[in-house]
Design a protein around this motif. Structure first.
Motif, PDB file in Angstrom:
ATOM      1  N   CYS A   1      38.093 130.116  31.692  1.00  0.00           N
ATOM      2  CA  CYS A   1      37.165 128.938  32.018  1.00  0.00           C
ATOM      3  C   CYS A   1      37.761 127.836  32.698  1.00  0.00           C
ATOM      4  N   HIS A   2      36.967 127.221  33.559  1.00  0.00           N
ATOM      5  CA  HIS A   2      37.558 126.100  34.491  1.00  0.00           C
ATOM      6  C   HIS A   2      38.019 124.724  33.908  1.00  0.00           C
ATOM      7  N   GLN A   3      37.240 124.665  32.551  1.00  0.00           N
ATOM      8  CA  GLN A   3      37.654 123.677  32.072  1.00  0.00           C
ATOM      9  C   GLN A   3      37.716 122.286  32.446  1.00  0.00           C
ATOM     10  N   SER A   4      36.689 121.972  33.440  1.00  0.00           N
ATOM     11  CA  SER A   4      36.083 120.626  33.647  1.00  0.00           C
ATOM     12  C   SER A   4      35.878 119.743  32.654  1.00  0.00           C
ATOM     13  N   PRO A   5      36.559 118.755  32.715  1.00  0.00           N
ATOM     14  CA  PRO A   5      36.374 117.512  31.432  1.00  0.00           C
ATOM     15  C   PRO A   5      34.923 117.106  31.487  1.00  0.00           C
ATOM     16  N   GLU A   6      34.226 117.008  32.650  1.00  0.00           N
ATOM     17  CA  GLU A   6      33.032 116.404  32.847  1.00  0.00           C
ATOM     18  C   GLU A   6      31.856 117.548  32.148  1.00  0.00           C
ATOM     19  N   ARG A   7      32.324 118.610  31.889  1.00  0.00           N
ATOM     20  CA  ARG A   7      31.408 119.779  31.448  1.00  0.00           C
ATOM     21  C   ARG A   7      31.727 120.265  30.228  1.00  0.00           C
TER      22      ARG A   7
ATOM     23  N   GLN B   1      37.240 119.504  24.722  1.00  0.00           N
ATOM     24  CA  GLN B   1      37.654 121.069  24.175  1.00  0.00           C
ATOM     25  C   GLN B   1      38.096 121.701  25.274  1.00  0.00           C
ATOM     26  N   SER B   2      39.103 122.964  24.770  1.00  0.00           N
ATOM     27  CA  SER B   2      39.792 123.708  26.006  1.00  0.00           C
ATOM     28  C   SER B   2      38.838 124.612  26.846  1.00  0.00           C
ATOM     29  N   VAL B   3      37.466 124.748  26.704  1.00  0.00           N
ATOM     30  CA  VAL B   3      36.781 125.262  27.500  1.00  0.00           C
ATOM     31  C   VAL B   3      35.271 124.562  27.748  1.00  0.00           C
ATOM     32  N   CYS B   4      34.699 124.777  28.823  1.00  0.00           N
ATOM     33  CA  CYS B   4      33.423 124.093  29.044  1.00  0.00           C
ATOM     34  C   CYS B   4      32.259 124.338  27.828  1.00  0.00           C
ATOM     35  N   ALA B   5      31.202 123.477  28.143  1.00  0.00           N
ATOM     36  CA  ALA B   5      30.349 123.571  26.930  1.00  0.00           C
ATOM     37  C   ALA B   5      29.465 124.942  27.257  1.00  0.00           C
ATOM     38  N   ARG B   6      29.185 125.608  28.356  1.00  0.00           N
ATOM     39  CA  ARG B   6      28.788 126.754  28.529  1.00  0.00           C
ATOM     40  C   ARG B   6      29.525 127.984  27.981  1.00  0.00           C
ATOM     41  N   CYS B   7      30.844 128.007  28.184  1.00  0.00           N
ATOM     42  CA  CYS B   7      31.762 129.007  27.755  1.00  0.00           C
ATOM     43  C   CYS B   7      31.808 128.775  26.151  1.00  0.00           C
ATOM     44  N   ALA B   8      31.609 127.697  25.459  1.00  0.00           N
ATOM     45  CA  ALA B   8      31.702 127.440  24.206  1.00  0.00           C
ATOM     46  C   ALA B   8      30.665 127.992  23.532  1.00  0.00           C
ATOM     47  N   GLY B   9      29.389 127.932  24.190  1.00  0.00           N
ATOM     48  CA  GLY B   9      28.029 128.604  23.675  1.00  0.00           C
ATOM     49  C   GLY B   9      27.985 130.040  23.792  1.00  0.00           C
ATOM     50  N   LEU B  10      28.746 130.606  24.954  1.00  0.00           N
ATOM     51  CA  LEU B  10      28.731 131.853  24.768  1.00  0.00           C
ATOM     52  C   LEU B  10      29.751 132.571  23.887  1.00  0.00           C
ATOM     53  N   TYR B  11      30.877 131.728  23.618  1.00  0.00           N
ATOM     54  CA  TYR B  11      31.889 132.290  22.670  1.00  0.00           C
ATOM     55  C   TYR B  11      31.485 132.129  21.013  1.00  0.00           C
ATOM     56  N   TRP B  12      30.821 130.906  20.758  1.00  0.00           N
ATOM     57  CA  TRP B  12      30.189 130.900  19.534  1.00  0.00           C
ATOM     58  C   TRP B  12      29.007 131.772  19.368  1.00  0.00           C
ATOM     59  N   GLY B  13      28.141 132.032  20.227  1.00  0.00           N
ATOM     60  CA  GLY B  13      27.020 133.056  20.255  1.00  0.00           C
ATOM     61  C   GLY B  13      27.646 134.444  19.917  1.00  0.00           C
TER      62      GLY B  13
ATOM     63  N   GLY C   1      20.022 122.841  44.654  1.00  0.00           N
ATOM     64  CA  GLY C   1      19.912 121.643  44.872  1.00  0.00           C
ATOM     65  C   GLY C   1      19.254 120.620  43.627  1.00  0.00           C
ATOM     66  N   LEU C   2      19.111 121.160  42.693  1.00  0.00           N
ATOM     67  CA  LEU C   2      18.631 120.373  41.504  1.00  0.00           C
ATOM     68  C   LEU C   2      20.088 119.878  40.691  1.00  0.00           C
ATOM     69  N   ARG C   3      19.858 118.796  39.818  1.00  0.00           N
ATOM     70  CA  ARG C   3      21.238 118.414  39.100  1.00  0.00           C
ATOM     71  C   ARG C   3      21.442 119.116  38.057  1.00  0.00           C
ATOM     72  N   GLY C   4      22.485 119.515  37.585  1.00  0.00           N
ATOM     73  CA  GLY C   4      22.989 120.565  36.510  1.00  0.00           C
ATOM     74  C   GLY C   4      22.602 119.841  35.368  1.00  0.00           C
ATOM     75  N   LEU C   5      22.789 120.649  34.144  1.00  0.00           N
ATOM     76  CA  LEU C   5      22.515 120.179  32.934  1.00  0.00           C
ATOM     77  C   LEU C   5      23.436 119.375  32.290  1.00  0.00           C
ATOM     78  N   SER C   6      23.321 118.716  31.319  1.00  0.00           N
ATOM     79  CA  SER C   6      24.366 118.073  30.656  1.00  0.00           C
ATOM     80  C   SER C   6      25.003 119.134  29.584  1.00  0.00           C
ATOM     81  N   ALA C   7      25.893 118.666  28.831  1.00  0.00           N
ATOM     82  CA  ALA C   7      26.893 119.812  28.194  1.00  0.00           C
ATOM     83  C   ALA C   7      26.065 120.461  26.990  1.00  0.00           C
TER      84      ALA C   7
END
Length: 184
Positions: free
Chosen positions: A59-65, A74-86, A127-133
């Motif tokens: 994971c890229h571990q970007s703090p803003e994500r 967390q040591s992984v981004c929110a998307r990775c956390a969702g993948l792992y918990w799923g 070109g759209l803004r990304g979603l929050s965590a």
């Protein structure tokens, strides 16, 4: 599900479920470890950089994500956390709902489960803004869940193949044998 003469689960089903539960526990430890670095940072205990570095390859571990945990993230981004918990949920669920039954994950499930994550990932590209965590996290759960089901099938079949190799001599892997209720 296969049963023996007394109506109990067969030894093969028990072996396969045990293997899937073991992998699910290992996956749970992996996901739980993503909370270790921020907790160590917040507690002033050493080892936070090492704990965080263990997840850098996945994971890229970007703090803003990433989700805030204590004084850090967390040591992984929110998307990775969702993948792992799923994935953890899929593994545990498969141990009871898939292994030993005629239910088998289909490739189309993986495709449909990936759609929310792919749409989320594509937003900045168009070109759209990304979603929050939190939405990122929740949209990744379906893909993780289905991936966990597929992993459980592979783990169950591998466990049976290894058991067979130990008891009867080496044999090739058997595709879907446990799920379809055949004996090999």
């Amino acid at each position: 599900m296969r049963f023996d003469a007394r109506g109990a689960e067969s030894a093969d089903v028990r072996t396969a479920r045990r293997a899937v539960r073991l992998i699910a526990l290992a996956a749970l430890l992996f996901v739980g470890g993503t909370y270790l670095a921020p907790l160590l940072e917040g507690g002033g205990v050493g080892g936070a950089k090492l704990a965080r570095s263990l997840y850098l390859p996945v994971c890229h571990q970007s703090p803003e994500r990433s989700f805030a945990v204590g004084d850090g993230t967390q040591s992984v981004c929110a998307r990775c956390a969702g993948l792992y918990w799923g994935g953890v949920a899929g593994l545990f669920g498969a141990a009871w709902l898939v292994v030993g039954r005629r239910v088998q994950p289909r490739p189309a499930w993986l495709l449909w489960a990936a759609v929310p994550t792919l749409v989320d990932a594509a937003l900045p590209w168009i070109g759209l803004r990304g979603l929050s965590a939190l939405p990122r996290h929740l949209l990744a759960w379906p893909l993780g869940l289905v991936a966990g089901l597929f992993l459980a099938v592979g783990v169950a079949d591998l466990a049976l193949s290894l058991k067979s190799a130990r008891t009867r001599g080496a044999r090739p892997l058997r595709a879907n044998s446990l799920l379809e209720g055949s004996d090999g």
